[in-house]
Scaffold this motif. Structure first.
Motif, PDB file in Angstrom:
ATOM      1  N   TRP A 100       0.819  -1.211   0.000  1.00  0.00           N
ATOM      2  CA  TRP A 100       0.000   0.000   0.000  1.00  0.00           C
ATOM      3  C   TRP A 100       0.857   1.265   0.000  1.00  0.00           C
ATOM      4  O   TRP A 100       1.990   1.286   0.465  1.00  0.00           O
ATOM      5  CB  TRP A 100      -0.938   0.025   1.219  1.00  0.00           C
ATOM      6  CG  TRP A 100      -0.267  -0.005   2.567  1.00  0.00           C
ATOM      7  CD1 TRP A 100      -0.073  -1.093   3.359  1.00  0.00           C
ATOM      8  CD2 TRP A 100       0.314   1.105   3.283  1.00  0.00           C
ATOM      9  NE1 TRP A 100       0.577  -0.736   4.511  1.00  0.00           N
ATOM     10  CE2 TRP A 100       0.839   0.602   4.501  1.00  0.00           C
ATOM     11  CE3 TRP A 100       0.440   2.464   3.015  1.00  0.00           C
ATOM     12  CZ2 TRP A 100       1.468   1.415   5.440  1.00  0.00           C
ATOM     13  CZ3 TRP A 100       1.087   3.277   3.958  1.00  0.00           C
ATOM     14  CH2 TRP A 100       1.584   2.759   5.138  1.00  0.00           C
ATOM     15  N   ILE A 133      -5.340   9.770  -0.711  1.00  0.00           N
ATOM     16  CA  ILE A 133      -5.287   8.747  -1.757  1.00  0.00           C
ATOM     17  C   ILE A 133      -4.670   7.491  -1.145  1.00  0.00           C
ATOM     18  O   ILE A 133      -3.628   7.558  -0.485  1.00  0.00           O
ATOM     19  CB  ILE A 133      -4.443   9.208  -2.961  1.00  0.00           C
ATOM     20  CG1 ILE A 133      -5.092  10.431  -3.618  1.00  0.00           C
ATOM     21  CG2 ILE A 133      -4.295   8.076  -3.985  1.00  0.00           C
ATOM     22  CD1 ILE A 133      -4.253  11.021  -4.753  1.00  0.00           C
ATOM     23  N   THR A 144      -3.590   3.601  -2.348  1.00  0.00           N
ATOM     24  CA  THR A 144      -3.429   2.727  -3.507  1.00  0.00           C
ATOM     25  C   THR A 144      -2.577   1.512  -3.154  1.00  0.00           C
ATOM     26  O   THR A 144      -1.912   1.479  -2.114  1.00  0.00           O
ATOM     27  CB  THR A 144      -2.745   3.464  -4.685  1.00  0.00           C
ATOM     28  OG1 THR A 144      -1.428   3.881  -4.276  1.00  0.00           O
ATOM     29  CG2 THR A 144      -3.542   4.684  -5.104  1.00  0.00           C
ATOM     30  N   LYS A 154      -2.239  -2.926  -8.556  1.00  0.00           N
ATOM     31  CA  LYS A 154      -3.430  -3.548  -9.157  1.00  0.00           C
ATOM     32  C   LYS A 154      -4.703  -3.287  -8.365  1.00  0.00           C
ATOM     33  O   LYS A 154      -5.716  -3.952  -8.569  1.00  0.00           O
ATOM     34  CB  LYS A 154      -3.219  -5.056  -9.343  1.00  0.00           C
ATOM     35  CG  LYS A 154      -2.053  -5.407 -10.255  1.00  0.00           C
ATOM     36  CD  LYS A 154      -1.946  -6.905 -10.463  1.00  0.00           C
ATOM     37  CE  LYS A 154      -0.781  -7.229 -11.412  1.00  0.00           C
ATOM     38  NZ  LYS A 154      -0.655  -8.698 -11.645  1.00  0.00           N
ATOM     39  N   GLN A 155      -4.670  -2.300  -7.450  1.00  0.00           N
ATOM     40  CA  GLN A 155      -5.875  -1.942  -6.696  1.00  0.00           C
ATOM     41  C   GLN A 155      -6.014  -0.422  -6.645  1.00  0.00           C
ATOM     42  O   GLN A 155      -5.038   0.278  -6.393  1.00  0.00           O
ATOM     43  CB  GLN A 155      -5.819  -2.490  -5.267  1.00  0.00           C
ATOM     44  CG  GLN A 155      -5.803  -3.996  -5.169  1.00  0.00           C
ATOM     45  CD  GLN A 155      -5.836  -4.472  -3.730  1.00  0.00           C
ATOM     46  OE1 GLN A 155      -6.253  -3.752  -2.825  1.00  0.00           O
ATOM     47  NE2 GLN A 155      -5.404  -5.709  -3.505  1.00  0.00           N
ATOM     48  N   GLN A 156      -7.223   0.046  -6.877  1.00  0.00           N
ATOM     49  CA  GLN A 156      -7.520   1.468  -6.755  1.00  0.00           C
ATOM     50  C   GLN A 156      -8.643   1.662  -5.737  1.00  0.00           C
ATOM     51  O   GLN A 156      -9.608   0.904  -5.718  1.00  0.00           O
ATOM     52  CB  GLN A 156      -7.944   2.075  -8.096  1.00  0.00           C
ATOM     53  CG  GLN A 156      -6.820   2.254  -9.093  1.00  0.00           C
ATOM     54  CD  GLN A 156      -7.259   2.996 -10.338  1.00  0.00           C
ATOM     55  OE1 GLN A 156      -8.390   3.469 -10.423  1.00  0.00           O
ATOM     56  NE2 GLN A 156      -6.371   3.102 -11.304  1.00  0.00           N
ATOM     57  N   TYR A 157      -8.496   2.702  -4.890  1.00  0.00           N
ATOM     58  CA  TYR A 157      -9.500   3.018  -3.885  1.00  0.00           C
ATOM     59  C   TYR A 157      -9.944   4.469  -4.042  1.00  0.00           C
ATOM     60  O   TYR A 157      -9.187   5.312  -4.526  1.00  0.00           O
ATOM     61  CB  TYR A 157      -8.935   2.806  -2.472  1.00  0.00           C
ATOM     62  CG  TYR A 157      -8.669   1.359  -2.131  1.00  0.00           C
ATOM     63  CD1 TYR A 157      -9.580   0.630  -1.384  1.00  0.00           C
ATOM     64  CD2 TYR A 157      -7.516   0.726  -2.578  1.00  0.00           C
ATOM     65  CE1 TYR A 157      -9.353  -0.703  -1.082  1.00  0.00           C
ATOM     66  CE2 TYR A 157      -7.275  -0.606  -2.286  1.00  0.00           C
ATOM     67  CZ  TYR A 157      -8.200  -1.320  -1.539  1.00  0.00           C
ATOM     68  OH  TYR A 157      -7.979  -2.643  -1.251  1.00  0.00           O
ATOM     69  N   CYS A 176     -11.903   4.764   2.725  1.00  0.00           N
ATOM     70  CA  CYS A 176     -11.530   4.494   1.336  1.00  0.00           C
ATOM     71  C   CYS A 176     -12.148   3.182   0.891  1.00  0.00           C
ATOM     72  O   CYS A 176     -11.942   2.152   1.541  1.00  0.00           O
ATOM     73  CB  CYS A 176     -10.012   4.439   1.184  1.00  0.00           C
ATOM     74  SG  CYS A 176      -9.135   5.917   1.781  1.00  0.00           S
ATOM     75  N   HIS A 204     -12.249   0.523  -5.546  1.00  0.00           N
ATOM     76  CA  HIS A 204     -12.847   1.025  -6.781  1.00  0.00           C
ATOM     77  C   HIS A 204     -12.750  -0.002  -7.910  1.00  0.00           C
ATOM     78  O   HIS A 204     -13.767  -0.420  -8.466  1.00  0.00           O
ATOM     79  CB  HIS A 204     -12.165   2.331  -7.197  1.00  0.00           C
ATOM     80  CG  HIS A 204     -12.679   2.908  -8.480  1.00  0.00           C
ATOM     81  ND1 HIS A 204     -14.020   3.093  -8.723  1.00  0.00           N
ATOM     82  CD2 HIS A 204     -12.018   3.335  -9.594  1.00  0.00           C
ATOM     83  CE1 HIS A 204     -14.176   3.629  -9.940  1.00  0.00           C
ATOM     84  NE2 HIS A 204     -12.992   3.767 -10.485  1.00  0.00           N
ATOM     85  N   LYS A 205     -11.541  -0.423  -8.210  1.00  0.00           N
ATOM     86  CA  LYS A 205     -11.376  -1.423  -9.262  1.00  0.00           C
ATOM     87  C   LYS A 205      -9.965  -1.988  -9.235  1.00  0.00           C
ATOM     88  O   LYS A 205      -9.046  -1.407  -8.665  1.00  0.00           O
ATOM     89  CB  LYS A 205     -11.654  -0.822 -10.644  1.00  0.00           C
ATOM     90  CG  LYS A 205     -10.668   0.279 -11.036  1.00  0.00           C
ATOM     91  CD  LYS A 205     -10.994   0.813 -12.427  1.00  0.00           C
ATOM     92  CE  LYS A 205     -10.008   1.913 -12.819  1.00  0.00           C
ATOM     93  NZ  LYS A 205     -10.291   2.445 -14.178  1.00  0.00           N
ATOM     94  N   THR A 225      -6.608  -2.947 -11.347  1.00  0.00           N
ATOM     95  CA  THR A 225      -5.967  -2.377 -12.527  1.00  0.00           C
ATOM     96  C   THR A 225      -4.948  -3.335 -13.139  1.00  0.00           C
ATOM     97  O   THR A 225      -4.595  -4.323 -12.513  1.00  0.00           O
ATOM     98  CB  THR A 225      -5.273  -1.056 -12.179  1.00  0.00           C
ATOM     99  OG1 THR A 225      -4.311  -1.296 -11.137  1.00  0.00           O
ATOM    100  CG2 THR A 225      -6.279  -0.038 -11.681  1.00  0.00           C
TER     101      THR A 225
END
Length: 204
Positions: free
Chosen positions: A64, A158, A160, A163-166, A198, A201-202, A204
């Motif tokens: 992270w 932010i 992050t 391969k992970q977005q929040y 947070c 989201h998706k 990546t």
């Protein structure tokens, strides 16, 4: 008639989706919750412990990174349990140089073998945040308010991971955290506490 019915279904699904998103940002279930606890005041700011809790039941967060934007001209004098990726321009300081003068610092976790005098509890896991666990670091903030009326919470958090977005919501002033000492014979309370939620989201 069928087209009207189809339109109504789509609108209902969109409304339901928006409701879920709103609830996710305000819930402590299935998200990453960042807690910013002000522990004591310093001559030009404060010392805070920042903790990220992984409330996701099945998603581990490897590697992270956490960032935010200072609302004033704050600097980080020193850190334990984590470090910023850049020091920035600290040329205006003479003698004692801050750990970071970046207005939008990015923080990463330390490795498990970090010297003990650079650690705090629940730190130094190479950035691996497993479900149901937490990761923490401490920082001393300068050029900041040093009272409950003048201290300002950083903005635009932010969170992050590879391969992970929040998506992080706004910070909220909440009831100060209570801490129990290791011997369980004494309780202390943070001076102020802010929470940031947070949500995933998706990938990546």
């Amino acid at each position: 008639m069928e087209s009207i019915f189809s339109t109504m279904i789509v609108l209902l699904l969109l409304s339901f989706s928006c409701l879920i998103s709103t609830e996710a940002l305000t819930s402590n279930n299935g998200n990453i919750t960042i807690k910013w606890d002000l522990m004591n005041w310093t001559p030009d700011g404060y010392v805070a412990v920042v903790t990220a809790y992984n409330y996701q039941k099945q998603r581990s967060v490897p590697g992270w990174k956490m960032s935010w934007r200072w609302t004033r001209k704050e600097v980080i004098w020193n850190m334990f349990g984590a470090k910023t990726t850049q020091q920035g321009d600290c040329s205006m300081f003479k003698g004692n140089i801050p750990h970071s003068c970046v207005r939008k610092p990015t923080v990463v976790d330390l490795l498990p073998g970090t010297p003990f005098n650079q650690q705090i509890a629940n730190c130094c896991k190479s950035g691996v945040l497993k479900p149901g666990l937490e990761s923490a670091f401490q920082l001393s903030v300068g050029n900041a308010g040093n009272s409950v009326k003048t201290a300002r919470m950083p903005a635009n958090f932010i969170f992050t991971a590879p391969k992970q977005q929040y998506i992080c919501g706004p910070s909220k002033n909440v009831r100060p955290t209570r801490f129990i000492t290791a011997d369980k014979r004494r309780t202390t309370t943070a001076l102020m506490t802010w929470n940031i939620t947070c949500v995933f989201h998706k990938a990546t």
